[in-house]
Scaffold this motif. Structure first.
Motif, short mmCIF file in Angstrom:
data_model
loop_
_atom_site.label_atom_id
_atom_site.label_comp_id
_atom_site.label_asym_id
_atom_site.label_seq_id
_atom_site.Cartn_x
_atom_site.Cartn_y
_atom_site.Cartn_z
N LYS B 43 0.81 -1.22 0.00
CA LYS B 43 0.00 0.00 0.00
C LYS B 43 0.84 1.28 0.00
N SER B 44 1.93 1.28 0.78
CA SER B 44 2.80 2.47 0.77
C SER B 44 3.48 2.63 -0.59
N THR B 45 3.92 1.52 -1.16
CA THR B 45 4.58 1.58 -2.46
C THR B 45 3.64 2.12 -3.52
N MET B 46 2.38 1.71 -3.44
CA MET B 46 1.39 2.20 -4.40
C MET B 46 1.29 3.72 -4.31
N LEU B 47 1.21 4.21 -3.06
CA LEU B 47 1.11 5.65 -2.84
C LEU B 47 2.35 6.36 -3.39
#
Lengths: 221, 261
Positions: B43-47
């Motif tokens: 999820k952080s990588t997506m952001l």
């Protein structure tokens, strides 16, 4: 053993000591300026992930950090002229030894200073849309330099002390002048005591200044 | 409905490790999307791919109708200039605030408009005052970040991102580093922004917040969007086993309603 202290010969030869003091300061300033300037590039090369830059810089730093300065100075004066095509006088040999040593140490200060800044600072600057130059200029360097200054001042103090090593190759700095006078006047006690005092007066204010800076820089991140 | 952000077939891998595996997402103007999922779900990588803090390995990102990067032979290349321009249009708030410690609160907020947008001194100051006021910290303008609490620092970080007047705001676990009693003030600030119609993409572990504020909740697992929908359907009536397990873990211990009167 009783010794009758007699500083009169120190005062009669004071002009020779002044020449020595002048040469000490010249050597220290030249080596500091050159060392800090080229240190930035070697530091940048050390910081680089590219092998062509990183490897030679690392080798350079390790050689000069891990050999005594006295050996470096002697080498540049006695060994280097044999293989070099040009003459090397005492000042050049001393400057080479001390400058290369200062480059090695200051490059580490630059590198460590920049590395000590948290990755989040780069990220925050980048996320605002700053390019690399602005990230470095506005965010990283102002914080890094504040942390480097005490280390650079310490280095300057060390360098002033190390100039005395140049006496072994007959460069006319303070220590060499003192040695010369003391062999003529037979007064090593007064002579070397005076030299120690002169160095102390020269260096102590620098040390105080470093301490002030260190206290100040602790106050703010 | 105006589509602000479109993510198509987003992939990201670090070496052999695939972190994002074909993410598709469309975000409309004013929408608040909360992304949940276990750590390592991507999820952080997506952001971070949305504002190119991480460069995607594949896929396309479109902001306000303009696709980012130049596509040729099936791969997309990005120029540094295009990326800095894009980042200026996307606000980001980090887990660890990352305020600039050598600048005052006001200088922190003015830094983006001044250095990146090249706003006039008057405009920089006006924006700083406006957005510090919005997060309730106008009175701290001349303090340094180290003199603020964690919650206050994070609100300054929000003001710093808002001062760029971004088209979308990204929150990367904005309350995870805060002491529990400071989480509320930051979430409240974020809720106000959502209520005012800011487009927001939020990664968080605060499920209560997600339930109250989100227009849409995404559940990520293994680099894929496993389940999405309104908060009621994802958080209360999840369909996938992975989502159920995740929610079970979060709800192991729960307070009955505390009496706070």
């Amino acid at each position: 053993m009783e010794h009758a202290w007699d500083f009169s010969a120190v005062f009669t030869n004071s002009y020779l000591l002044l020449i020595g003091l002048k040469n000490t300061i010249i050597l220290a300033v030249v080596c500091l300026v050159l060392g800090l300037f080229f240190g930035l590039f070697v530091g940048a090369a050390r910081y680089s992930t590219r092998i062509v830059f990183n490897w030679p810089a690392t080798a350079f730093v390790e050689v000069f950090r891990n050999t005594p300065v006295l050996v470096q100075i002697m080498w540049f004066f006695f060994a280097f002229p044999i293989i070099s095509p040009f003459d090397i006088d005492a000042f050049t040999a001393a400057t080479l030894g001390l400058t290369l040593n200062t480059i090695a140490f200051s490059s580490e200060i630059y590198r460590a200073g920049i590395q000590s800044i948290h990755r989040g600072q780069w990220e925050a600057a980048k996320a605002l849309g700053m390019n690399y130059t602005n990230q470095m200029r506005r965010i990283i360097l102002p914080q890094a330099i504040r942390r480097m200054i005490p280390a650079f001042m310490n280095r300057a103090v060390e360098l002033v002390k190390m100039t005395s090593l140049a006496s072994v190759i007959a460069y006319g700095e303070l220590m060499y002048q003192a040695k010369t006078i003391s062999t003529i006047e037979f007064n090593p006690i007064e002579m070397y005591t005076s030299v120690a005092l002169i160095f102390f007066v020269l260096i102590f204010p620098l040390t105080l200044f470093v301490q002030r800076l260190e206290i100040k820089s602790k106050g703010r991140g | 409905m105006v589509e602000i952000l479109k993510i198509e077939g987003l992939n990201k891998s670090f070496g052999d490790l695939t972190v994002l595996d074909g993410i598709d997402l469309s975000v409309n103007k004013g929408e608040t999307i909360v992304v949940i999922g276990a750590s390592g779900s991507g999820k952080s990588t997506m952001l971070r791919c949305v504002n190119f803090m991480e460069i995607p390995s594949g896929g396309r990102i479109t902001l306000n109708g303009s696709a980012i990067g130049t596509a040729s032979n099936g791969s997309v290349t990005y120029s540094e200039k295009e990326l800095t321009g894009l980042r200026a249009r996307v606000g980001m708030v980090f887990q660890h605030f990352n305020l600039f410690p050598h600048m005052t609160v006001k200088q922190n907020v003015m830094e983006g408009p001044k250095t990146v947008l090249k706003c006039s001194a008057v405009e920089c100051s006006r924006r700083a005052d406006k957005y510090l006021e919005k997060v309730g910290l106008g009175w701290k303008a001349d303090s340094f970040p180290s003199q603020l609490s964690g919650g206050q620092q994070q609100r300054v970080a929000i003001a710093r991102a808002l001062a760029m007047e971004p088209e979308i705001m990204l929150f990367d676990e904005a309350t995870s580093a805060l002491d529990p009693e400071l989480v509320g003030e930051v979430l409240l600030t974020m809720k106000e922004l959502a209520d005012e119609g800011m487009t927001m993409l939020i990664v968080t572990h605060e499920l209560g917040f997600a339930y109250t504020v989100a227009d849409r909740v995404l559940f990520l697992a293994n680099g894929k969007i496993l389940e999405q929908g309104d908060p009621e359907s994802v958080l209360i009536n999840p369909q996938q086993d992975a989502t159920k397990n995740f929610l079970r873990g979060h709800g192991s211990f729960r307070l009955p309603e505390p009496n706070l009167d």
